[in-house]
Design an enzyme around this catalytic site. Structure first.
Site, PDB file in Angstrom:
ATOM      1  N   GLN A  10       0.778  25.109  13.634  1.00 47.08           N
ATOM      2  CA  GLN A  10       1.151  24.613  14.099  1.00 47.08           C
ATOM      3  C   GLN A  10       1.508  23.061  14.709  1.00 47.08           C
ATOM      4  O   GLN A  10       0.926  22.610  14.584  1.00 47.08           O
ATOM      5  CB  GLN A  10      -0.025  25.190  15.124  1.00 47.08           C
ATOM      6  N   SER A  91      -3.005  24.422   7.909  1.00 40.61           N
ATOM      7  CA  SER A  91      -3.644  24.909   8.873  1.00 40.61           C
ATOM      8  C   SER A  91      -3.381  26.179   8.992  1.00 40.61           C
ATOM      9  O   SER A  91      -3.225  26.891   7.698  1.00 40.61           O
ATOM     10  CB  SER A  91      -4.065  24.140  10.174  1.00 40.61           C
ATOM     11  N   LEU A  92      -2.440  27.057  10.547  1.00 43.99           N
ATOM     12  CA  LEU A  92      -1.935  27.917  10.134  1.00 43.99           C
ATOM     13  C   LEU A  92      -1.015  28.257   8.713  1.00 43.99           C
ATOM     14  O   LEU A  92      -0.683  29.307   8.268  1.00 43.99           O
ATOM     15  CB  LEU A  92      -0.949  28.050  11.101  1.00 43.99           C
ATOM     16  N   ARG A 116      -4.932  36.312  14.632  1.00 39.13           N
ATOM     17  CA  ARG A 116      -6.048  35.134  14.731  1.00 39.13           C
ATOM     18  C   ARG A 116      -5.811  33.853  16.081  1.00 39.13           C
ATOM     19  O   ARG A 116      -6.559  33.609  16.279  1.00 39.13           O
ATOM     20  CB  ARG A 116      -5.691  34.029  13.287  1.00 39.13           C
ATOM     21  N   HIS A 200     -10.326  23.937  14.530  1.00 36.58           N
ATOM     22  CA  HIS A 200     -11.484  23.859  13.064  1.00 36.58           C
ATOM     23  C   HIS A 200     -12.168  23.158  13.148  1.00 36.58           C
ATOM     24  O   HIS A 200     -13.103  22.626  13.078  1.00 36.58           O
ATOM     25  CB  HIS A 200      -9.893  22.669  12.923  1.00 36.58           C
ATOM     26  N   GLN A 249     -12.214  27.843   6.796  1.00 36.36           N
ATOM     27  CA  GLN A 249     -10.572  27.091   7.648  1.00 36.36           C
ATOM     28  C   GLN A 249     -10.705  27.434   9.271  1.00 36.36           C
ATOM     29  O   GLN A 249     -10.512  26.087  10.309  1.00 36.36           O
ATOM     30  CB  GLN A 249      -9.034  27.705   7.808  1.00 36.36           C
TER      31      GLN A 249
END
Length: 315
Positions: A10, A91-92, A116, A200, A249
């Site tokens: 993202q 991340s994503l 998510r 996070h 995560q």
């Protein structure tokens, strides 16, 4: 030359992204169409025409960036691109890496990522959380700044992106205090990020607990190449361990610097190809190690550059 494949998350999205590749290679539009069919909304139209507010909304951005990464990956495969020694995503982007490695089915990953995003968005009321990038301090200084600024609220270092660049996240007021403390410590720059979710950090634990149930209903198969996970820059060998890493995560830091160093040290990687728009990871990697070859595949020219790297790797 040894190549790693990396996938952005993202923040790498922009209006008109991948338009040239989309006009040249049918795999781009087909991948976006597959994702759109899963979600019941036209992701390609959103990526090309907006509105920008919709493009940047977490619930759209996450499945859209998954589609973008895998669309470019599918073009790479179709054009004879070589298989990387290992893959990773920021991340994503970790979900994109898992699809590329054959761990997750793409359609299932789209549905999983949409859930998510929904859980993340609903776990913190908009405006109550924040993220900021802190530049020019050591990692331990930023950790200390967060501890000093917390005052009973959540603010944590959450993205260890490269030397001198760390992102913090938490309660909006605590993030503001941490920015002030970091500035007093001598940070070169402290910039609030335009995000609707403080990713996070501990505020995401409720979302992670709910995501756990959804992960259990998803099928994970054996990887056809190593996938390094954000939480500890280490590959997993079992479905159970992969699910745990994806759950953690959400509320633990992204250790991108460690990931690149692990790719170089353990897998002998000398070049990283970023699949998807934005060039964010390519920029970070240059800060981590300028000697590391880096290409972000986002148009026809960069695809050719990446394929040449592949030829050198196979020479």
């Amino acid at each position: 030359m040894t190549i790693a494949g990396i996938f952005p998350g993202q923040g790498s999205q922009s209006l008109g992204m991948l338009s040239e590749l989309g006009a040249t290679f049918p795999e781009i539009r087909a991948t976006f169409q597959n994702a759109s069919d899963v979600l019941g909304r036209d992701l390609w139209q959103m990526a090309q025409e907006g509105p920008e507010a919709a493009l940047n909304s977490t619930e759209n951005t996450q499945p859209l960036m998954l589609a973008a990464g895998i669309a470019v990956w599918n073009v790479w495969l179709k054009q004879g691109g070589c298989q990387p020694a290992a893959v990773a995503g920021h991340s994503l982007g970790e979900y994109s890496a898992l699809v590329a490695a054959g761990v997750l089915d793409f359609a299932d990953a789209v549905s999983l990522v949409a859930e998510r995003a929904r859980l993340m968005q609903s776990s913190v009321t908009e405006g109550e959380g924040a993220m900021a990038a802190i530049l020019g301090l050591e990692d331990d200084q930023i950790v200390a700044a967060c501890a000093q600024a917390a005052n009973g609220e959540v603010v944590e270092a959450v993205n260890f992106n490269s030397p001198g660049q760390v992102v913090i996240a938490g309660s909006a007021a605590a993030v503001e205090r941490a920015i002030q403390v970091a500035t007093e410590m001598g940070a070169k720059k402290a910039v609030k990020l335009s995000v609707s979710v403080p990713s996070h950090c501990a505020l995401m634990k409720p979302a992670a607990e709910k995501l756990s149930a959804r992960l259990l209903s998803s099928t994970f198969t054996a990887a056809n190449m190593p996938v390094l996970h954000n939480v500890d820059a280490t590959a997993r060998s079992s479905a159970a361990d992969t699910r745990t890493a994806l759950e953690q995560q959400l509320y633990r830091p992204v250790r991108w610097g460690d990931t690149i160093q692990r790719l170089q040290g353990e897998y002998g990687v000398t070049a990283a190809i970023e699949f998807g728009p934005g060039k964010v990871l390519t920029g970070l990697n240059r800060r981590i190690d300028r000697k590391l070859g880096a290409v972000c595949v986002h148009d026809n020219k960069t695809l050719e550059e990446a394929l040449k790297l592949c030829e050198e790797a196979n020479a």
